[in-house]
Design an enzyme around this catalytic site. Structure first.
Site, short mmCIF file in Angstrom:
data_model
loop_
_atom_site.label_atom_id
_atom_site.label_comp_id
_atom_site.label_asym_id
_atom_site.label_seq_id
_atom_site.Cartn_x
_atom_site.Cartn_y
_atom_site.Cartn_z
CB THR A 153 -0.98 -0.01 1.19
OG1 THR A 153 -0.26 -0.27 2.40
CG2 THR A 153 -2.05 -1.06 1.00
CE LYS A 179 0.23 -3.44 3.43
NZ LYS A 179 -0.54 -2.49 4.33
CB THR A 190 -1.42 -1.23 8.98
OG1 THR A 190 -2.28 -0.49 9.75
CG2 THR A 190 -2.10 -1.35 7.63
CD GLU A 276 2.59 5.39 6.34
OE1 GLU A 276 1.73 4.85 5.63
OE2 GLU A 276 2.32 6.09 7.34
CG ASN A 400 0.12 8.70 7.78
OD1 ASN A 400 -0.61 7.74 7.67
ND2 ASN A 400 1.42 8.59 7.97
CB THR A 405 -5.52 13.64 -1.59
OG1 THR A 405 -4.15 13.54 -1.15
CG2 THR A 405 -6.37 14.21 -0.49
#
Length: 405
Positions: A153, A179, A190, A276, A400, A405
């Protein structure tokens, strides 16, 4: 951003496992976002799942189907979590299993569904179902790299691990993919993990192994302290290696367990390295604690501190932030004079304050590295625990803030 080279290993095919990848256009048109795993008959599967009470519909269905028997297919979609979707989400997860079961000629209960992506949006079931035949047509035992990419993702790179070991005179293969990059906090995070071996493992032992190994790997990583709705880690044993069944008392179990533990840990570390916006891979090494609970309380308090994480991103040896986090970890009766805090091989804190031999230059030399160990000696007992985390960068906020978007 990510820490380390991040190259995929050479994947050894696992006899009894085939993987197919297709594009369902669930979130991004043309992206390979649907993965199917086909398991040989008599394969055994065990798993661990998120503890988030708002667990996603596919988690609920996967648990139910796993309790009813051994699955033949696993199906994973990205781009949509099918979480927070109420009764419709359950119907969609069950419909996914029915559609794949019908196409593959197995009962719907022989299919385990997994989803990852945006929470609270309806699953585009029509697009997912329409892509299932293409995924089945794509099945191959060599498609581990493609599957690793297909379950991503916000990950910036695919994650995998593979090795072969000799168990009881037979060559045994273990391969896995994972992942995850954000909303990562143990119990679980996650993340999705799929590890397969061609060893034959007694069913009860298989569940014990996935629980124990998951606890020491996937449940010891954290990016941002958020526990997801969709996490799952599945351990598959096809029994195709030709060796004898391995049970709890088998003399061959230690070799197999060690190899599996290496794969679990490598896959978990890969998630932290690709956190991230991550620029640092950080080990929290808590030593001489009186209990596991207090060791983990200290580790997670430091790992989750925004002040510590931003100092790490800045490569700033602001050791007072670490000291303050240890002090608020909720461990009663700490002997502040006894505690030592280390940054790599540099002692930061001793005798209740800055170590006499500490210098900013030595601390800076450690903080400038990509991989850092923060060691905290509590001097209260013999328990040691490790937790792995990363820093907070500007990119974490950007990723995040712009996720939908």
């Amino acid at each position: 951003m990510a820490v380390g080279p991040g190259t995929l290993p050479e994947f050894f095919p696992v006899a009894g496992v085939r993987l197919g990848i297709a594009s369902a256009g669930i979130k991004t048109p043309g992206r390979k976002d649907l993965v199917v795993l086909e398991l040989a008959e008599d394969s055994r599967v065990a798993g661990i799942f998120t503890t988030n009470q708002f667990c996603a519909a596919p988690v609920t269905v996967a648990r139910q189907h796993l309790s009813q028997g051994q699955p033949r297919y696993l199906v994973i979609n990205t781009g949509n979590a099918n979480a927070g979707t109420g009764a419709q989400g359950m119907r969609d997860a069950l419909a996914t299993c029915s559609a794949l079961g019908e196409a593959a000629g197995v009962p719907a209960a022989a299919v385990l569904p997994f989803s990852t992506g945006v929470i609270g949006e309806p699953l585009p079931l029509d697009r997912l179902v329409a892509a299932l035949p293409a995924a089945l047509d794509n099945l191959s035992e060599t498609h581990w790299p493609e599957a690793a990419a297909g379950i991503m993702t916000t990950d910036t790179r695919p994650k995998g691990s593979s090795r072969q070991v000799t168990v009881g005179g037979q060559r045994v293969t273990i391969s896995g993919i994972s992942k995850g990059a954000g909303m990562i906090r143990p119990n679980m995070a996650t993340m999705l993990g799929f590890i397969a071996t061609d060893a034959r493992i007694e069913p009860g032992l298989l569940q014990t192994l996935v629980s124990e190994l998951g606890e020491r790997s996937f449940n010891r990583i954290t990016i941002d302290s958020d526990t997801s709705t969709n996490d799952a880690c599945m351990l598959i044993a096809t029994g195709q290696s030709g060796g004898a069944e391995i049970g709890p008392d088998s003399p061959d179990l230690p070799v197999l367990r060690e190899a599996l533990a290496e794969v679990f840990l490598e896959l978990a570390h890969a998630i932290v390295r690709d956190g991230e916006g991550a620029t640092k891979f950080v080990t929290l090494d808590i030593r001489e604690a009186a209990s596991q609970d207090e060791a983990l309380a200290v580790a997670y308090t430091v790992a989750h501190s925004p002040l510590v994480k931003t100092a790490l991103y800045a490569s700033d040896p602001n050791w007072g932030r670490i000291l303050a986090a240890v002090g608020r970890a909720g461990v009663a009766g700490l002997d502040l004079e006894a505690i030592e805090i280390w940054l790599g091989e540099v002692c930061l804190v001793r005798n209740g304050g800055r170590a006499d031999d500490y210098s900013e230059e030595r601390g800076q030399a450690v903080m400038d590295q990509e991989e850092i160990t923060i060691r905290i000696d509590l001097k209260r007992g013999a328990v040691q625990e490790r937790v792995w985390t990363c820093d907070f960068s500007h990119d974490y906020v950007t990723i995040n803030a712009e996720y939908r978007t």
